[in-house]
Design a protein around this motif. Structure first.
Motif, PDB file in Angstrom:
ATOM      1  N   GLY A 125      37.127  39.324  42.043  1.00 21.19           N
ATOM      2  CA  GLY A 125      36.188  39.626  40.972  1.00 21.19           C
ATOM      3  C   GLY A 125      35.787  38.340  40.282  1.00 21.19           C
ATOM      4  N   PRO A 126      34.586  38.318  39.687  1.00 26.09           N
ATOM      5  CA  PRO A 126      34.061  37.065  39.130  1.00 26.09           C
ATOM      6  C   PRO A 126      34.899  36.474  38.004  1.00 26.09           C
ATOM      7  CG  PRO A 126      32.608  38.923  38.643  1.00 26.09           C
ATOM      8  CD  PRO A 126      33.649  39.424  39.570  1.00 26.09           C
ATOM      9  N   GLN A 127      35.418  37.312  37.117  1.00 25.93           N
ATOM     10  CA  GLN A 127      36.197  36.765  36.001  1.00 25.93           C
ATOM     11  C   GLN A 127      37.499  36.137  36.484  1.00 25.93           C
ATOM     12  OE1 GLN A 127      36.976  39.376  32.696  1.00 25.93           O
ATOM     13  NE2 GLN A 127      38.450  37.974  31.795  1.00 25.93           N
ATOM     14  N   LYS A 128      38.236  36.844  37.320  1.00 29.77           N
ATOM     15  CA  LYS A 128      39.513  36.329  37.827  1.00 29.77           C
ATOM     16  C   LYS A 128      39.283  35.068  38.661  1.00 29.77           C
ATOM     17  CE  LYS A 128      43.115  38.347  37.598  1.00 29.77           C
ATOM     18  NZ  LYS A 128      44.127  38.327  36.541  1.00 29.77           N
ATOM     19  N   ALA A 129      38.236  35.058  39.459  1.00 31.14           N
ATOM     20  CA  ALA A 129      37.947  33.887  40.291  1.00 31.14           C
ATOM     21  C   ALA A 129      37.631  32.670  39.429  1.00 31.14           C
ATOM     22  CB  ALA A 129      36.801  34.188  41.249  1.00 31.14           C
ATOM     23  N   ASP A 130      36.786  32.856  38.417  1.00 31.46           N
ATOM     24  CA  ASP A 130      36.456  31.735  37.535  1.00 31.46           C
ATOM     25  C   ASP A 130      37.684  31.248  36.764  1.00 31.46           C
ATOM     26  OD1 ASP A 130      33.779  31.539  38.260  1.00 31.46           O
ATOM     27  OD2 ASP A 130      33.087  32.859  36.655  1.00 31.46           O
ATOM     28  N   GLU A 131      38.526  32.182  36.341  1.00 33.16           N
ATOM     29  CA  GLU A 131      39.761  31.795  35.648  1.00 33.16           C
ATOM     30  C   GLU A 131      40.700  31.043  36.583  1.00 33.16           C
ATOM     31  OE1 GLU A 131      41.103  35.546  34.095  1.00 33.16           O
ATOM     32  OE2 GLU A 131      39.907  35.333  32.270  1.00 33.16           O
ATOM     33  N   ALA A 132      40.727  31.432  37.858  1.00 31.83           N
ATOM     34  CA  ALA A 132      41.562  30.733  38.841  1.00 31.83           C
ATOM     35  C   ALA A 132      41.115  29.286  38.992  1.00 31.83           C
ATOM     36  CB  ALA A 132      41.520  31.461  40.184  1.00 31.83           C
TER      37      ALA A 132
END
Length: 180
Positions: A125-132
């Motif tokens: 998902g976009p939020q988790k990926a960006d946070e990663a």
């Protein structure tokens, strides 16, 4: 309760210390503190137990999450190369930001490169990926501060390739059932 208050205090303290606005799960906060102190080295199990109790988590939970190993009185963070190549974030029952970051690094360096990392990012998902990606940036700074060049390079690879990875996400098929 006191327990809830301690959890909130620990979360806020971690956020201030990390100088980050991203929401991190307790497992990831534990991993960052362990990494900053010990890197990927083996340490006595008691060290992990003490830190886990302070974070209101368990060492067994970290082991079950796939980010930590504890055996024969020793404990350590799993290095990205020791994580399973067939990991799928959609099936992970205890998805952690730490795990997402390290699987992206593994896929980028030893897997299918940018396209493989794009698949993982899409399924996170976009939020988790960006946070990663943001966590990789923070871990790079820890490595730089500690003069851990090899690990710094791993995290820098993810950060420096992030724009290209994100541009490949639309190329990942919507109907794709399996990751690899």
């Amino acid at each position: 309760t006191v327990r809830t208050a301690l959890q909130l205090i620990n979360a806020e303290l971690d956020r201030v210390q990390e100088n980050s606005d991203i929401e991190m799960d307790s497992d990831t906060r534990f991993c960052i503190q362990w990494f900053d102190t010990y890197g990927f080295d083996d340490k006595p199990y008691g060290e992990a137990e003490t830190l886990a109790q302070a974070k209101d988590i368990s060492v067994d939970g970290l082991v079950n999450a796939g980010v930590f190993s504890a055996d024969s009185g020793k404990a350590k963070l799993k290095y990205w190369i020791d994580m399973p190549a067939d990991w799928d974030p959609r099936l992970d029952k205890r998805l952690t930001l730490w795990e997402c970051t390290h699987h992206l690094v593994r896929e980028l360096i030893e897997g299918d490169g940018q396209l493989g990392a794009a698949k993982l990012a899409k399924f996170m998902g976009p939020q988790k990926a960006d946070e990663a990606k943001e966590l990789a940036y923070q871990l790079y700074h820890i490595c730089d501060k500690r003069s851990w060049a090899k690990h710094a390079a791993d995290y820098n690879t993810l950060v420096s390739n992030w724009a290209d990875i994100k541009s490949q996400i639309p190329n990942v098929s919507e109907g794709q059932e399996t990751l690899f």
